[in-house]
Design an enzyme around this catalytic site. Structure first.
Site, PDB file in Angstrom:
ATOM      1  N   LYS A  33       0.949  -1.185  -0.013  1.00  0.00           N
ATOM      2  CA  LYS A  33       0.033  -0.173   0.051  1.00  0.00           C
ATOM      3  C   LYS A  33       0.900   1.282   0.284  1.00  0.00           C
ATOM      4  O   LYS A  33       1.871   1.279   0.948  1.00  0.00           O
ATOM      5  CB  LYS A  33      -1.316   0.120   1.418  1.00  0.00           C
ATOM      6  CG  LYS A  33      -2.039   1.145   1.395  1.00  0.00           C
ATOM      7  CD  LYS A  33      -1.543   2.498   1.776  1.00  0.00           C
ATOM      8  CE  LYS A  33      -2.876   3.434   1.523  1.00  0.00           C
ATOM      9  NZ  LYS A  33      -2.406   4.707   2.652  1.00  0.00           N
ATOM     10  N   GLY A  36      -1.078   8.065   0.236  1.00  0.00           N
ATOM     11  CA  GLY A  36      -1.118   9.449  -0.487  1.00  0.00           C
ATOM     12  C   GLY A  36      -0.263  10.259  -0.069  1.00  0.00           C
ATOM     13  O   GLY A  36       0.219  11.136  -0.535  1.00  0.00           O
ATOM     14  N   GLY A  72      -4.994  10.861  -0.354  1.00  0.00           N
ATOM     15  CA  GLY A  72      -5.703  11.978   0.446  1.00  0.00           C
ATOM     16  C   GLY A  72      -5.295  13.506   0.141  1.00  0.00           C
ATOM     17  O   GLY A  72      -6.046  14.122   0.087  1.00  0.00           O
ATOM     18  N   ASP A 191      -5.618   1.569   3.504  1.00  0.00           N
ATOM     19  CA  ASP A 191      -4.885   0.538   4.657  1.00  0.00           C
ATOM     20  C   ASP A 191      -5.744  -0.245   4.871  1.00  0.00           C
ATOM     21  O   ASP A 191      -5.490  -1.786   4.598  1.00  0.00           O
ATOM     22  CB  ASP A 191      -4.495   1.222   5.919  1.00  0.00           C
ATOM     23  CG  ASP A 191      -3.636   2.617   5.651  1.00  0.00           C
ATOM     24  OD1 ASP A 191      -2.907   2.676   4.703  1.00  0.00           O
ATOM     25  OD2 ASP A 191      -3.689   3.463   6.719  1.00  0.00           O
ATOM     26  N   LYS A 249      -3.539   1.633   9.768  1.00  0.00           N
ATOM     27  CA  LYS A 249      -2.310   0.861   9.456  1.00  0.00           C
ATOM     28  C   LYS A 249      -2.097  -0.479  10.281  1.00  0.00           C
ATOM     29  O   LYS A 249      -1.936  -1.520  10.024  1.00  0.00           O
ATOM     30  CB  LYS A 249      -0.864   1.618   9.322  1.00  0.00           C
ATOM     31  CG  LYS A 249      -0.861   2.669   7.880  1.00  0.00           C
ATOM     32  CD  LYS A 249       0.432   3.350   7.648  1.00  0.00           C
ATOM     33  CE  LYS A 249       0.159   4.682   7.101  1.00  0.00           C
ATOM     34  NZ  LYS A 249      -0.967   4.680   6.165  1.00  0.00           N
TER      35      LYS A 249
HETATM   36  N1  LIG Z   1       3.003   6.269  16.625  1.00  0.00           N
HETATM   37  C1  LIG Z   1       3.391   6.714  15.501  1.00  0.00           C
HETATM   38  N2  LIG Z   1       4.270   6.376  14.633  1.00  0.00           N
HETATM   39  C2  LIG Z   1       4.362   6.805  13.500  1.00  0.00           C
HETATM   40  N3  LIG Z   1       3.286   7.898  12.807  1.00  0.00           N
HETATM   41  C3  LIG Z   1       2.242   8.161  13.614  1.00  0.00           C
HETATM   42  C4  LIG Z   1       2.292   7.502  14.837  1.00  0.00           C
HETATM   43  N4  LIG Z   1       1.055   8.047  15.279  1.00  0.00           N
HETATM   44  C5  LIG Z   1       0.556   8.799  14.221  1.00  0.00           C
HETATM   45  N5  LIG Z   1       1.317   8.878  13.207  1.00  0.00           N
HETATM   46  C6  LIG Z   1       0.931   9.539  11.978  1.00  0.00           C
HETATM   47  O1  LIG Z   1       0.505   8.751  11.131  1.00  0.00           O
HETATM   48  C7  LIG Z   1       1.078   9.270   9.732  1.00  0.00           C
HETATM   49  C8  LIG Z   1       0.782   8.217   8.598  1.00  0.00           C
HETATM   50  O2  LIG Z   1      -0.306   8.054   8.024  1.00  0.00           O
HETATM   51  P1  LIG Z   1      -1.230   8.816   6.959  1.00  0.00           P
HETATM   52  O3  LIG Z   1      -2.549   8.390   7.012  1.00  0.00           O
HETATM   53  O4  LIG Z   1      -0.947  10.243   7.518  1.00  0.00           O
HETATM   54  O5  LIG Z   1      -0.371   8.402   5.888  1.00  0.00           O
HETATM   55  P2  LIG Z   1      -0.599   7.419   4.573  1.00  0.00           P
HETATM   56  O6  LIG Z   1      -1.928   6.465   4.964  1.00  0.00           O
HETATM   57  O7  LIG Z   1       0.821   6.970   4.006  1.00  0.00           O
HETATM   58  O8  LIG Z   1      -1.295   8.453   3.571  1.00  0.00           O
HETATM   59  P3  LIG Z   1      -2.876   8.479   2.906  1.00  0.00           P
HETATM   60  O9  LIG Z   1      -3.552   8.383   4.020  1.00  0.00           O
HETATM   61  O10 LIG Z   1      -2.894   9.719   2.498  1.00  0.00           O
HETATM   62  O11 LIG Z   1      -3.060   7.427   1.855  1.00  0.00           O
HETATM   63  C9  LIG Z   1       2.497   9.779  10.248  1.00  0.00           C
HETATM   64  O12 LIG Z   1       2.735  10.920   9.156  1.00  0.00           O
HETATM   65  C10 LIG Z   1       2.172  10.399  11.446  1.00  0.00           C
HETATM   66  O13 LIG Z   1       1.921  11.742  11.602  1.00  0.00           O
HETATM   67 MG   LIG Z   2      -3.731   7.038   5.677  1.00  0.00          MG
END
Ligand SMILES: Nc1ncnc2c1ncn2[C@@H]1O[C@H](COP(=O)(O)OP(=O)(O)OP(=O)(O)O)[C@@H](O)[C@H]1O
Ligand SMILES: [Mg+2]
Length: 291
Positions: A33, A36, A72, A191, A249
């Site tokens: 995955k 975004g 996103g 996710d 995730k």
């Molecule tokens: N314990 C943690 N460790 C790491 N990141 C964390 C934690 N808690 C919260 N986060 C947040 O989770 C974010 C990652 O999830 P996010 O949904 O923003 O990204 P993505 O899933 O890769 O992108 P998208 O949702 O746009 O597809 C990190 O940038 C951070 O701000």
């Molecule tokens: Mg996300």
């Protein structure tokens, strides 16, 4: 692992190790995955998108990668251009009809086709579809205390079209949109959708690539946890250490693991060739979630 290129002997040992892994991973499915948050920025610290490069290299080496993507930030940008602001409830975008139109345009259109273009430019053969095609993701409206509109959850996964593409040499690229019983569109969390697909495909590995190097435990240092057990993950969610985008995730990893996927990982896309390092070295990168 940092491949030591100082001596030919070290290089030889590294190549032998990598090739043993390459052989072991032949014809095995790896669901990836791509968040975004990172994919539209498009670059690792190597100055280019090594994720795309890695996926194409993996496919060329006989592995069967399947990509599920989000988008996103790009959706938010497009909505802003149209003068619409998004409201989020627990990290989920409240999706009215007009918002869903934009979500579908951006995810299944621009984002999906951009990934296909990048893979093609990298020498790969990719086919971009949305989760509506071939009913990959059949979805229903997500229940909850608040009405989130067309936010959906995966009801069932049909892997037929994904396998058809994979076994015929194509790299499937799937936008996280689901189709309802009446053909309506649902905005799926990427996710969760990817985890459900990994489970349905009986994938050998599930990898979530994001904008942080792994699961971070507050107060330690900048290094991510190398492994995280299910119980500990639930405690960190309860304590608020794991929050926002990291929650789905970890949940998706746990769901994939309990459906029989052997390993699930959350890794940073910024590290050059993170996917290759994860698959073809003993040490791997990022955080491995264990049952
Ligand atoms: N314990 C943690 N460790 C790491 N990141 C964390 C934690 N808690 C919260 N986060 C947040 O989770 C974010 C990652 O999830 P996010 O949904 O923003 O990204 P993505 O899933 O890769 O992108 P998208 O949702 O746009 O597809 C990190 O940038 C951070 O701000
Ligand atoms: Mg996300």
């Amino acid at each position: 692992m940092v491949i030591n290129v100082r001596t030919a002997v070290d290089l030889g040992a590294s190549l032998a190790q990598a090739l043993r892994y390459v052989n072991a991973w032949k014809s095995r499915t790896v669901v990836v995955k791509y968040g975004g948050s990172v994919m539209m920025s498009g670059v690792s610290s190597a100055g280019r998108d090594t994720v795309i490069e890695d996926l194409v290299l993996l496919k060329g080496a006989g592995v069967d990668p399947v990509l599920v993507h989000g988008g996103g930030p790009e959706i938010t940008r497009m909505l802003e251009r149209l003068g619409k602001t998004s409201r989020f409830v627990d990290g989920l975008r409240v999706t009215d009809e007009e918002t869903m139109e934009v979500v579908e345009m951006v995810l299944a259109g621009r984002a999906n086709k951009m990934l296909v273009s990048m893979m093609t430019a990298a020498g790969g053969a990719a086919v971009g579809i949305s989760g509506k095609d071939g009913k990959v993701f059949q979805a229903r409206k997500q229940d909850g205390p608040e009405d989130l509109g067309q936010v959906g959850e995966v009801e069932s996964v049909d892997t037929t079209v994904v396998k058809l593409l994979s076994t015929n040499g194509y790299l499937p690229v799937i936008a996280s949109i689901g189709i309802g019983r009446e053909g309506q569109s649902y905005n799926l969390n990427g996710d969760h959708a990817a985890g459900a697909l990994a489970a349905a495909l009986g994938a050998s590995k599930f990898i979530l690539l994001t904008d942080v190097p792994g699961v971070l435990a507050a107060g330690v240092d900048d290094r991510p946890l190398s492994t995280l057990r299910a119980g500990e993950a639930r405690r960190l969610i309860g304590d608020g250490v794991i929050s926002r985008g990291m929650i789905p995730k970890v949940e998706a990893c746990l769901a994939a693991l309990s459906a029989g996927v052997p390993t699930a990982h959350i890794i940073g896309a910024a590290q050059p060739h993170a996917l290759l390092v994860e698959l073809f070295t003993e040490q791997g990168v990022g955080t491995m979630i264990t049952p």
